[in-house]
Design a protein around this motif. Structure first.
Motif, PDB file in Angstrom:
ATOM      1  N   GLU A 142       0.851  -1.129  -0.105  1.00 57.50           N
ATOM      2  CA  GLU A 142       0.016   0.100   0.151  1.00 57.50           C
ATOM      3  C   GLU A 142       1.028   1.197   0.010  1.00 57.50           C
ATOM      4  O   GLU A 142       0.850   2.055  -0.922  1.00 57.50           O
ATOM      5  N   ARG A 143       1.753   1.261   0.803  1.00 54.23           N
ATOM      6  CA  ARG A 143       2.672   2.495   0.955  1.00 54.23           C
ATOM      7  C   ARG A 143       3.768   2.457  -0.083  1.00 54.23           C
ATOM      8  O   ARG A 143       4.109   3.497  -0.465  1.00 54.23           O
ATOM      9  N   PHE A 144       4.113   1.522  -0.518  1.00 50.86           N
ATOM     10  CA  PHE A 144       5.187   1.290  -1.586  1.00 50.86           C
ATOM     11  C   PHE A 144       4.739   0.591  -2.735  1.00 50.86           C
ATOM     12  O   PHE A 144       4.845  -0.678  -2.766  1.00 50.86           O
ATOM     13  N   PRO A 145       3.897   1.296  -3.613  1.00 55.73           N
ATOM     14  CA  PRO A 145       3.415   0.554  -4.830  1.00 55.73           C
ATOM     15  C   PRO A 145       4.437   0.162  -5.786  1.00 55.73           C
ATOM     16  O   PRO A 145       5.379   0.435  -5.854  1.00 55.73           O
ATOM     17  N   ARG A 146       3.903  -0.833  -6.442  1.00 56.00           N
ATOM     18  CA  ARG A 146       4.542  -1.676  -7.360  1.00 56.00           C
ATOM     19  C   ARG A 146       4.262  -1.230  -8.743  1.00 56.00           C
ATOM     20  O   ARG A 146       3.153  -0.533  -9.232  1.00 56.00           O
ATOM     21  N   VAL A 147       5.095  -1.427  -9.923  1.00 55.07           N
ATOM     22  CA  VAL A 147       4.814  -1.665 -11.214  1.00 55.07           C
ATOM     23  C   VAL A 147       3.611  -2.444 -11.377  1.00 55.07           C
ATOM     24  O   VAL A 147       3.691  -3.402 -10.998  1.00 55.07           O
ATOM     25  N   GLN A 148       2.815  -2.161 -12.379  1.00 53.82           N
ATOM     26  CA  GLN A 148       1.638  -2.870 -12.840  1.00 53.82           C
ATOM     27  C   GLN A 148       1.801  -3.271 -14.244  1.00 53.82           C
ATOM     28  O   GLN A 148       2.183  -2.356 -14.867  1.00 53.82           O
ATOM     29  N   SER A 162       6.544   6.557  -7.460  1.00 52.56           N
ATOM     30  CA  SER A 162       6.084   6.729  -6.083  1.00 52.56           C
ATOM     31  C   SER A 162       7.056   7.543  -5.262  1.00 52.56           C
ATOM     32  O   SER A 162       8.335   6.991  -5.222  1.00 52.56           O
ATOM     33  N   THR A 163       6.557   8.467  -4.804  1.00 49.17           N
ATOM     34  CA  THR A 163       7.453   9.508  -4.066  1.00 49.17           C
ATOM     35  C   THR A 163       7.797   8.825  -2.707  1.00 49.17           C
ATOM     36  O   THR A 163       8.896   9.082  -2.178  1.00 49.17           O
ATOM     37  N   ALA A 164       6.973   7.886  -2.244  1.00 49.04           N
ATOM     38  CA  ALA A 164       7.082   7.328  -0.964  1.00 49.04           C
ATOM     39  C   ALA A 164       8.428   6.215  -1.065  1.00 49.04           C
ATOM     40  O   ALA A 164       9.278   6.220  -0.385  1.00 49.04           O
ATOM     41  N   VAL A 165       8.207   5.582  -2.185  1.00 46.06           N
ATOM     42  CA  VAL A 165       9.582   4.640  -2.481  1.00 46.06           C
ATOM     43  C   VAL A 165      10.842   5.332  -2.805  1.00 46.06           C
ATOM     44  O   VAL A 165      11.895   5.222  -1.966  1.00 46.06           O
ATOM     45  N   ARG A 166      10.673   6.461  -3.402  1.00 51.61           N
ATOM     46  CA  ARG A 166      11.854   7.374  -3.773  1.00 51.61           C
ATOM     47  C   ARG A 166      12.411   7.942  -2.638  1.00 51.61           C
ATOM     48  O   ARG A 166      13.574   7.918  -2.167  1.00 51.61           O
ATOM     49  N   ASP A 167      11.529   8.439  -1.653  1.00 51.10           N
ATOM     50  CA  ASP A 167      12.170   9.279  -0.529  1.00 51.10           C
ATOM     51  C   ASP A 167      12.730   8.163   0.687  1.00 51.10           C
ATOM     52  O   ASP A 167      13.754   8.482   1.083  1.00 51.10           O
ATOM     53  N   ALA A 168      12.044   6.866   0.851  1.00 47.62           N
ATOM     54  CA  ALA A 168      12.692   6.055   1.570  1.00 47.62           C
ATOM     55  C   ALA A 168      13.942   5.242   1.010  1.00 47.62           C
ATOM     56  O   ALA A 168      14.869   5.442   1.679  1.00 47.62           O
ATOM     57  N   THR A 275      14.942  10.371 -13.252  1.00 48.79           N
ATOM     58  CA  THR A 275      14.656  11.471 -12.310  1.00 48.79           C
ATOM     59  C   THR A 275      14.723  10.942 -11.159  1.00 48.79           C
ATOM     60  O   THR A 275      15.094  11.567 -10.077  1.00 48.79           O
ATOM     61  N   TYR A 276      14.258   9.535 -11.051  1.00 52.00           N
ATOM     62  CA  TYR A 276      14.293   9.072  -9.533  1.00 52.00           C
ATOM     63  C   TYR A 276      15.663   8.966  -9.237  1.00 52.00           C
ATOM     64  O   TYR A 276      15.976   9.184  -8.021  1.00 52.00           O
ATOM     65  N   VAL A 277      16.462   8.477 -10.051  1.00 46.96           N
ATOM     66  CA  VAL A 277      17.953   8.210  -9.789  1.00 46.96           C
ATOM     67  C   VAL A 277      18.609   9.495  -9.516  1.00 46.96           C
ATOM     68  O   VAL A 277      19.458   9.470  -8.532  1.00 46.96           O
ATOM     69  N   GLU A 278      18.248  10.234 -10.172  1.00 50.29           N
ATOM     70  CA  GLU A 278      18.630  11.760  -9.863  1.00 50.29           C
ATOM     71  C   GLU A 278      18.530  12.192  -8.354  1.00 50.29           C
ATOM     72  O   GLU A 278      19.322  12.684  -7.689  1.00 50.29           O
ATOM     73  N   HIS A 279      17.272  11.832  -7.962  1.00 47.51           N
ATOM     74  CA  HIS A 279      16.896  12.133  -6.436  1.00 47.51           C
ATOM     75  C   HIS A 279      17.790  11.414  -5.465  1.00 47.51           C
ATOM     76  O   HIS A 279      18.351  11.833  -4.514  1.00 47.51           O
ATOM     77  N   ILE A 280      18.058  10.036  -5.768  1.00 42.83           N
ATOM     78  CA  ILE A 280      18.724   9.292  -5.065  1.00 42.83           C
ATOM     79  C   ILE A 280      20.048   9.970  -4.885  1.00 42.83           C
ATOM     80  O   ILE A 280      20.657  10.106  -3.822  1.00 42.83           O
ATOM     81  N   THR A 281      20.659   9.985  -6.108  1.00 40.34           N
ATOM     82  CA  THR A 281      22.339  10.532  -6.206  1.00 40.34           C
ATOM     83  C   THR A 281      22.407  11.724  -5.652  1.00 40.34           C
ATOM     84  O   THR A 281      23.505  11.827  -4.831  1.00 40.34           O
TER      85      THR A 281
END
Ligand code: DGJ
Length: 558
Positions: A142-148, A162-168, A275-281
């Motif tokens: 629920e909190r960490f949604p998946r690719v469908q 998912s910003t929840a996935v990204r931020d965690a 853009t996800y990886v950019e955030h992590i990096t």
């Protein structure tokens, strides 16, 4: 951190990481990439560094104990760098509780064996899957949604939307980088980090979750379209052709700008993974700005997006990745395919220095390594599975020394020679006077390269087949008419010239040399039957095992 360190951090955060060509002094020992002469090189502790690397099997670094007997054997292979995974599930077993015991144990093992480390962050994704995420992430869909999939089923892949996935993920990665700064910021045992591993989506060409669908129907972000406009003339030709075939528009939905095919799905996913990886990096670099990169699983012939990792940092989408993830220092290919030169060449771009974090080893790896360093100014090469003992763990097989595995033995031999020549290779990557030739399979009978005033033509000798048929030769120019030649495989080399002056090239002399007491020492002068009566240099598949190179002197006459 000292003032210089703070300055480095600020510069890096402000400009999204060490930029190519940045003044050397602003780094003062901080590992970074730097434009030096005609090459972009990795600089560690103030000096250019050639990565003679090897990547561990996925599970080896999960146990410090398992690694204990492995380290010295890696060092015995003359590697200077080990690429090893650090998994999210290992460092954050419960949300907010971090445990770096295993990271510290790995640092200790590497240091004791005089090895450097490239950390592979197995965060949200490893080979498209999310198998390395902690249980508290994996089980909370629920909190960490998946690719469908298009029929609404979930997959074991966290959604890049998912910003929840990204931020965690970013929080955990930032903690890791902070720990590395605190534990290793002065030592630089770890000098580079891979962010995630072989991202992309399979088995379909894009995520079909509701949020992904909404994003797909929306306009292409101006950050991407303006990048494309600005870099139109230098875009990857394949990508530019696809964009222009769809009308070359700079505004509209993904399908309006890039057309209706599955390539558009791939580019759409590439933007969102980037853009996800950019955030992590960026989160990681804010703590400790080591060079960072993303790696790509490549494309088998005729595979469509979704059969291959759709959205990964592939040659046709490198521009999308550069636009979306400017904090990454480079994009890297994992090259297991036989067409090594073609794939490596597509990643060796002026805006993307070549580093190969995964590759086949063995005799094929030796030839490819010579080609990558010599012809494409690679900053590093790294065969996969260097702790290999067949497929069984170390303590369950009779062999106790990975360095004795035939593939590792071969890589150990080429690294033995390259480690002696590394300073010269690095210098010549900057100034010129370095090249390499490669024959990729038995059907390829010759290869030709230019160096200085000369052309070297390598032709096949012997009947090697399969991986053994791959032949590489590196040429280092040590004077106007003098070259060092390092060979992997059976071949002979003749020399010619098309430069003004006497048109015929003769061999003045060939000496075999061996590294002894810190220098290359000649042994036999090769002539007569050993150099085809003065007409050619003969390379043997056994040369590297003997630690042998050749010093060739040429002359010209009419
Ligand atoms: C590519 C992956 O990136 C590696 O982690 C590993 O799974 C290899 N494939 C296995 O061949």
């Amino acid at each position: 951190m000292n003032r210089l360190g703070v300055l480095t951090l600020l510069v890096s955060v402000a400009f999204g990481g060490p930029a190519f060509g940045q003044a050397r002094d602003s780094y003062a020992g901080q590992p970074h990439l730097e434009k030096r002469g005609s090459a972009t090189q990795l600089v560690v502790d103030g000096k250019p560094f050639l990565i003679l690397g090897g990547e561990l099997h996925n599970s080896s670094s999960s146990s410090v104990e398992y690694m204990k007997p492995v380290w010295p054997r890696l060092a015995a292979m003359h590697m200077n760098t080990v690429l090893l995974p650090v998994a999210w599930e290992t460092i954050e077993p419960e949300e907010g509780r971090f445990d770096f015991t295993s990271v510290d144990g790995l640092l200790e093992g590497a240091r004791e064996n005089n090895l450097k480390v490239v950390v592979l962050w197995f965060g949200a994704w490893k080979n498209t899957y999310s198998s390395y995420v902690p249980a508290w992430v994996k089980t909370d869909t629920e909190r960490f949604p998946r690719v469908q999939t298009s029929d609404g089923r979930g997959t074991e892949r966290l959604s890049p939307f998912s910003t929840a996935v990204r931020d965690a993920d970013a929080r955990a990665f930032a903690k890791l980088m902070r720990h590395l700064r605190e534990a290793d910021g002065e030592r630089h045992t770890v000098f580079m980090v891979q962010v995630e591993n072989e991202v992309g989506v399979i088995p379909e060409s894009r995520d079909h979750s509701p949020v992904a669908n909404a994003s797909f129907a929306a306009a292409v972000p101006p950050a991407l379209t303006s990048f494309l406009e600005k870099h139109r003339t230098t875009l990857n030709p394949e990508f530019r052709a696809a964009w222009e075939a769809a009308g070359g528009k700079t505004a509209g939905t993904w399908q309006e700008v890039f057309g209706k095919g599955s390539l558009t799905d791939d580019l759409f996913m590439a933007w969102h993974y980037a853009t996800y990886v950019e955030h992590i990096t960026a989160a990681g670099k804010a703590e400790y700005p080591l060079p960072m990169f993303a790696n790509a699983a490549l494309i088998r012939p005729n595979y469509e997006p979704g059969q291959y990792n759709s959205g990964g940092p592939l040659p046709h989408s490198m521009d999308v990745w550069h636009a979306g993830a400017p904090s990454l220092d480079l994009l890297s290919p994992d090259i297991y395919f036989n067409e090594f030169a073609q794939w490596a060449g597509r990643y060796a771009r002026p805006d993307n220095p070549l580093f190969i974090p995964e590759a086949q080893g063995g005799s094929a790896g030796t030839a490819n390594a010579l080609y990558a360093f010599g012809h494409l100014s690679a900053i590093g090469f790294s065969p996969f599975g260097v702790d290999d003992l067949g497929n069984a763990p170390l303590d369950l097989v009779g062999i106790t020394n990975p360095a004795e595995h035939p593939d590792n033995e071969a890589m150990g031999h080429v690294y033995n020679v390259l480690s002696r020549l590394a300073p010269m290779i690095l210098e010549k990557q900057q100034t010129g006077g370095l090249t390499a030739a490669l024959m990729e399979d038995a059907a390829q009978r010759s290869a030709r390269v230019s160096i200085g005033d000369y052309t070297a033509t390598m032709t096949r000798a012997g009947n090697a087949s399969g991986a053994g048929a791959r032949v590489g030769a590196m040429f280092l120019q040590t004077g106007p008419n003098e070259f060092l030649v390092i060979g992997s495989g059976d071949a002979q080399i003749t020399f010619s010239t098309d430069k003004p002056g006497p048109p015929i090239v003769g061999i003045e002399s060939i000496d075999e040399e061996f590294f002894e007491n810190g220098a290359w020492v000649p042994r036999r002068r090769l002539n007569g039957d050993e150099n085809s009566q003065g007409q050619a240099l003969r390379l043997y598949a056994t040369d590297l095992a003997q630690g042998k190179i050749y010093r060739v002197r040429l002359y010209r006459y009419r």
